[in-house]
Scaffold this motif. Sequence first.
Motif, PDB file in Angstrom:
ATOM      1  N   ILE A 518     -10.992 -10.332  -0.130  1.00  0.00           N
ATOM      2  CA  ILE A 518     -11.907 -11.125   0.697  1.00  0.00           C
ATOM      3  C   ILE A 518     -12.690 -10.185   1.603  1.00  0.00           C
ATOM      4  N   THR A 519     -13.995 -10.113   1.383  1.00  0.00           N
ATOM      5  CA  THR A 519     -14.843  -9.208   2.168  1.00  0.00           C
ATOM      6  C   THR A 519     -16.141  -9.904   2.550  1.00  0.00           C
ATOM      7  N   GLY A 520     -16.755  -9.424   3.620  1.00  0.00           N
ATOM      8  CA  GLY A 520     -18.051  -9.943   4.051  1.00  0.00           C
ATOM      9  C   GLY A 520     -19.088  -8.848   4.052  1.00  0.00           C
ATOM     10  N   ASP A 521     -20.339  -9.203   3.794  1.00  0.00           N
ATOM     11  CA  ASP A 521     -21.393  -8.184   3.748  1.00  0.00           C
ATOM     12  C   ASP A 521     -22.181  -8.117   5.052  1.00  0.00           C
ATOM     13  N   TYR A 529     -12.532 -11.426  12.392  1.00  0.00           N
ATOM     14  CA  TYR A 529     -12.468 -12.877  12.194  1.00  0.00           C
ATOM     15  C   TYR A 529     -11.999 -13.203  10.776  1.00  0.00           C
ATOM     16  N   ILE A 530     -12.479 -12.424   9.810  1.00  0.00           N
ATOM     17  CA  ILE A 530     -12.046 -12.636   8.418  1.00  0.00           C
ATOM     18  C   ILE A 530     -10.552 -12.384   8.314  1.00  0.00           C
ATOM     19  N   LYS A 531     -10.095 -11.298   8.924  1.00  0.00           N
ATOM     20  CA  LYS A 531      -8.666 -10.968   8.879  1.00  0.00           C
ATOM     21  C   LYS A 531      -7.836 -12.052   9.548  1.00  0.00           C
ATOM     22  N   ARG A 532      -8.320 -12.562  10.661  1.00  0.00           N
ATOM     23  CA  ARG A 532      -7.591 -13.618  11.366  1.00  0.00           C
ATOM     24  C   ARG A 532      -7.510 -14.878  10.514  1.00  0.00           C
ATOM     25  N   VAL A 534      -7.620 -15.050   7.254  1.00  0.00           N
ATOM     26  CA  VAL A 534      -6.767 -14.786   6.089  1.00  0.00           C
ATOM     27  C   VAL A 534      -5.292 -14.762   6.477  1.00  0.00           C
ATOM     28  N   ASN A 535      -4.950 -13.992   7.499  1.00  0.00           N
ATOM     29  CA  ASN A 535      -3.547 -13.738   7.841  1.00  0.00           C
ATOM     30  C   ASN A 535      -2.979 -14.641   8.919  1.00  0.00           C
ATOM     31  N   GLY A 536      -3.857 -15.228   9.753  1.00  0.00           N
ATOM     32  CA  GLY A 536      -3.360 -16.001  10.871  1.00  0.00           C
ATOM     33  C   GLY A 536      -2.739 -15.084  11.910  1.00  0.00           C
ATOM     34  N   GLY A 542      -2.205 -18.353   8.307  1.00  0.00           N
ATOM     35  CA  GLY A 542      -3.512 -18.082   7.715  1.00  0.00           C
ATOM     36  C   GLY A 542      -3.860 -19.086   6.626  1.00  0.00           C
ATOM     37  N   VAL A 543      -5.159 -19.268   6.382  1.00  0.00           N
ATOM     38  CA  VAL A 543      -5.575 -20.267   5.398  1.00  0.00           C
ATOM     39  C   VAL A 543      -5.167 -19.873   3.978  1.00  0.00           C
TER      40      VAL A 543
END
Length: 589
Positions: A518-521, A529-532, A534-536, A542-543
């Motif tokens: 899971i990555t953002g460009d 925020y992406i890591k949060r 994913v992992n909670g 995490g979702v």
Amino acid sequence: MDIKETGKKLKPFAPVLSVALVTACVAGSLSGYEAPVYAATQEETPIKEETKEKKEEKKTADKGTFDLEDGVYKGTGTGYAGDITVSVLIKDKQIVSIDILSSSDDAAFFTRAKAVIDKIIEGQTLDVDTVSGATFSSRGIISAVKNALTGEKDTSETGQAQSGQTGAAAGSSTSVAQVEDAAAYKDGTYYGSGTGFGGPLKVMVEISGGKIASIQIVENSDGSDYISKAASLIDSIITTQSTNVDTVSGATYSSVGIIQAVRDALSQAAVNGTSDGTQDNNSNNSNNNSSSDDNNSTVTGTVPYKEGIYYGTAEGYSGDVSVAVVIQEKTIKAILITESSDDEAFFNRAMDVVKKVIRTQKTDDVDTVSGATYSSKGLLNAIKNALKQAEKVTNGESIDEKPDLTDLKELIERAEKLEEDKYTETSWAVLQTRLADAQEALEETKQTIVDKAVEKLKTAIAQLESKDGKDEENTKYVSGTYEVTVPCTPDEDEGFEEYELTMSVEIRNDKIVSITDITGDGASSNDSYIKRAVNGTSSIKGVVSQIIDKGMPEDIDTVSRATCSSNAILEGCKKVLEEAERPTDMEAE
């Protein structure tokens, strides 16, 4: 929401306190079986309108270039300190995953070296660059993979032999001179610094009754194996009340670092014949531990807990915040930050909370810091949790928190009942690797490690592939791994620019069994925020885990302060399900 705390950067945290408790550990990881990859296109035409022939063409096009049968291959290469052994999973002539089975290299360097695994898998080639700062270890991993796939043996010498151990941190040494010990020491807690194998090493020395009572390593960059060996000399120092002790064979650099650090701490406590012992130890210590209040010597402690170091964790802004609270003479002497993923600028502002706690010697009526609300609240709650631990110790209660092994034991029992002859060799091999890891996790003391073992074993069971293929006959979705890209759009409360979120989603037997890569460009500030999402955190799941548990992106709770990223992941899963829906007979015609 505290808008000022948006736009965090996830990066290694170097707090103002300059004292971190580091526990180095490395564990090999196996990404598990991945079915053939389908690309989820951006076209409006869904995959269900494709013919079976087109799908077969896509499968063929996605195959790799390694002319090997599907299966798991093992190989060995030469690293810095010795052999490195890996297992390589091949599927459709592609390298699907690389698992580290064993290594003799230092954990800190080896963890860095493992970055070559991603390069090999991403490029599907062994022609990749070694990792700067971990050349020998990364070269050993590449050689081990080559040995697994080609049979070519690595006959090179270890990096240790080639360099004469010059890989140690600059400024480190393999010997220490004898010194004359001080006549006596002034009671108190002192911090000292030295240089170990990987870099700076710090210790905390407690003096009681004019003698060395305890020594604890509070920061180091060395591997856990080396530091564990070297730490054995601490008993010798306490027993002999002298730092003129022998270094530990096989951990010389770390041993020297410990001795140097202890001597540095003792130099602040020394009461020699030419000194009256009235030196201000707090001012001497300020360089090593800025969490000690400047006026700490005037504080009369009323903390009703046993002396010692106590640990606490709470949720900050971007993730968990962990602290170590030092209590001595009924006084909170210091508060050390051991872990935080919050942005440094905001976290430094939040440090006012620590100063207030040390100044007032209590956590009640301590306000959070404006502009760093979540970070300061996380710090305060972590301190409170550490004091709860201190209360338990004082009351004679155990603070050893045993992990919940219920789910892990149930999964192991379920996996052990499965019959090998029903499944493909490749998927069965992955299951056995995960099962072995899960059985080892039964001895772990950390819940996070147990939870990871549960997730990995659960995924391996879901990814089992039937030999006869009957599992797929009546499924709604075509099993496989799908790459998808969806927009991550800010809501009215978020202050970031829209960006694209890309991820891989695997479907097996009508369930989502894996969400990876899971990555953002967009801007790097989005990473936290992406890591949060994913992992909670320690208090929010995490979702990704929620989706895997349910098998579908339904009735999933988004992660607070990562709502947009959470929603983007959910939308990506829903899009993949639409793309993967099996065509009806009429649609196929």
